[in-house]
Enzyme design. Structure first.
Site, PDB file in Angstrom:
ATOM      1  N   ASN A 234     -48.821   3.477   7.703  1.00  0.00           N
ATOM      2  CA  ASN A 234     -48.198   3.891   6.443  1.00  0.00           C
ATOM      3  C   ASN A 234     -47.793   2.647   5.666  1.00  0.00           C
ATOM      4  OD1 ASN A 234     -45.343   3.156   7.173  1.00  0.00           O
ATOM      5  ND2 ASN A 234     -45.809   4.623   8.803  1.00  0.00           N
ATOM      6  N   ILE A 331     -38.248   8.580  18.542  1.00  0.00           N
ATOM      7  CA  ILE A 331     -37.513   7.480  19.181  1.00  0.00           C
ATOM      8  C   ILE A 331     -36.007   7.605  18.916  1.00  0.00           C
ATOM      9  CG2 ILE A 331     -37.264   4.959  19.262  1.00  0.00           C
ATOM     10  CD1 ILE A 331     -40.286   4.899  18.302  1.00  0.00           C
ATOM     11  N   PHE A 347     -32.754   6.637   9.228  1.00  0.00           N
ATOM     12  CA  PHE A 347     -33.168   6.493   7.831  1.00  0.00           C
ATOM     13  C   PHE A 347     -34.026   7.685   7.467  1.00  0.00           C
ATOM     14  CE2 PHE A 347     -32.406   2.518   5.496  1.00  0.00           C
ATOM     15  CZ  PHE A 347     -31.543   1.923   6.395  1.00  0.00           C
ATOM     16  N   LYS A 361     -31.560  16.433   8.384  1.00  0.00           N
ATOM     17  CA  LYS A 361     -32.067  15.513   9.423  1.00  0.00           C
ATOM     18  C   LYS A 361     -30.929  14.970  10.263  1.00  0.00           C
ATOM     19  CE  LYS A 361     -36.322  13.950   7.593  1.00  0.00           C
ATOM     20  NZ  LYS A 361     -37.081  13.039   6.784  1.00  0.00           N
TER      21      LYS A 361
END
Ligand code: CTP
Length: 422
Positions: A234, A331, A347, A361
């Site tokens: 990405n 992770i 993040f 989130k």
């Protein structure tokens, strides 16, 4: 790397102690440094050092020896620092003829970069036969030197004696580094690069909010191989994760940076672990997470990997090609669900509905803090705009360069951690 790396932590801790003893004032904003330049080919690096320090908000007053003026002109340094450069002890424009006292009393630190073998010898013996050596002798602030000389000059017993004397006198010594020298020889004696020096110098002026803390950071993209030459990745540049690493180091933390492939240079002082895939990143995180106080997942980890990557390059053989993808381990969620997790920061880069998605989130991954940003503003750019979501609500950090934002974020984290420990 350089011989001084092993001294870093002791050196930085000692330096903070010295700063506190010698200066009762907080010197973070409006820091004033005398940048002393002596005669050596590395003087050209002093121009970049001045520029970097000024960019960080430091007020730089340049003082040059006569020999330094043979290598770089006072005009260059005046242009960069925006102040007249002092070169002469007998400067008639100083009304009380006390430039050495006036200058050294106004400084928070004196940095000599480059420090030549000759100048080091002068310092070691307390000689004061020009303006720069006189103001070093007359100083009431810390003295930091960055030696630069040919390797034989550095290894000479006289230089080593002088350096040992300066260390014993409390002078802080940054470098030198080893590598190819201007004379063509290779060895110890190169001055540290300006970037590294600026970073080391800035550390002294930070309050050390995270000293004693161990921080694990993931940064950059991951690369999931399709075959021997192709992969899925990405557009993450890694800039935010690297800026966070630097900001954490500046606050005195010990930092392990687990990074996917980027074009960036690891901030000096961090322990770097380079990985490619999400699986490798998870392995590295597992190896380093024990004993960590803070985990910051900045990496843009690929959500999926190729089920069966080909060891050989896939040949063009049909009109369509279907790749089977499998989900990658999360992770951050792994670390956050450890029995005794570190303080976990995630993040979230969203392209819309930032507040809703980010808060979802944060709850889903059970994070004390989630940093939200708009993907279209963040990726590859030097600037960003962040919103911090935690139990206290949301807190916006307005548009700024990534290092400024990283410093604000580390201050926020330090406050939260201290609050939780109370
Ligand atoms: N993260 C991680 N491991 C993964 C995926 C993400 O550690 N396999 C971390 C990132 O480093 C970041 C946060 O989780 O801190 C991002 O959360 P995530 O929900 O995975 O974000 P996106 O991948 O952007 O989710 P989505 O694509 O659903 O928006």
């Amino acid at each position: 790397m350089s011989s001084h790396n092993g001294h870093d932590n002791r050196f930085l801790a000692k330096m903070r102690g010295i700063m506190e003893q010698e200066s009762s004032k907080r010197i973070v904003p409006n820091t004033r440094i005398i940048l002393g330049i002596t005669g050596g080919i590395a003087a050209y690096k002093a121009a970049e050092l001045a520029r970097l320090l000024i960019k960080q908000g430091v007020e730089v007053q340049v003082v040059m020896t006569e020999a330094a003026c043979h290598f770089i002109t006072p005009t260059t340094m005046q242009g960069l620092s925006g102040k007249p450069v002092y070169t002469d002890q007998w400067d008639a424009s100083v009304p009380n003829s006390m430039a050495h006292i006036n200058l050294s009393r106004a400084a928070d630190a004196i940095v000599i970069a480059p420090a030549s073998g000759d100048f080091i010898a002068k310092l070691a013996h307390g000689l004061a036969d020009d303006l720069l050596s006189t103001l070093c002798l007359a100083r009431a602030c810390p003295l930091i030197i960055a030696p630069a000389m040919n390797r034989e000059m550095w290894l000479n017993a006289a230089t080593q004696r002088n350096i040992a004397q300066l260390r014993a006198d409390g002078v802080q010594i940054l470098g030198p580094d080893s590598g190819i020298q201007a004379c063509g020889e290779e060895g110890m004696g190169r001055m540290l690069e300006a970037q590294q020096l600026a970073q080391d110098i800035m550390v002294f002026f930070q309050p050390g909010l995270l000293s004693g803390k161990k921080i694990l950071v993931t940064a950059g993209p991951t690369y999931e191989a399709i075959d021997a030459v192709r992969g899925i990745t990405n557009r993450s540049s890694g800039k935010m994760g690297y800026a966070i690493t630097q900001a954490a180091l500046e606050q005195g933390a010990e930092v392990v940076l687990v990074s996917g492939p980027t074009a960036l240079v690891k901030p000096h002082g961090a322990q770097g672990v380079n990985v490619e895939s999400a699986a490798q990143m998870l392995d590295a995180v597992k190896r380093h997470v024990a004993g960590c106080d803070i985990f910051i997942g900045v990496a843009a980890v690929a959500d999926y990997r190729v089920a069966q990557p080909s060891a050989q390059k896939i040949k063009k053989s049909a009109n369509t090609l279907t790749l089977e993808l499998l989900p990658n381990p999360d992770i951050l969620a792994y670390v956050a669900s450890l029995p005794k997790p570190p303080y976990c920061v995630g993040f979230a880069a969203e392209s819309e509905n930032l507040a809703d998605y980010a808060e979802q989130k944060r709850r889903a991954k059970k994070l004390p803090l989630l940093v939200g940003n708009l993907a279209q503003q963040a990726i590859g750019s030097d600037d960003n705009e962040l919103v911090l979501f935690d139990d206290g609500g949301s807190h916006a950090l307005p548009r700024a360069d990534k290092l400024t934002l990283a410093r604000q974020l580390m201050q926020h984290i330090a406050q939260r951690i201290t609050g939780e420990q109370r």
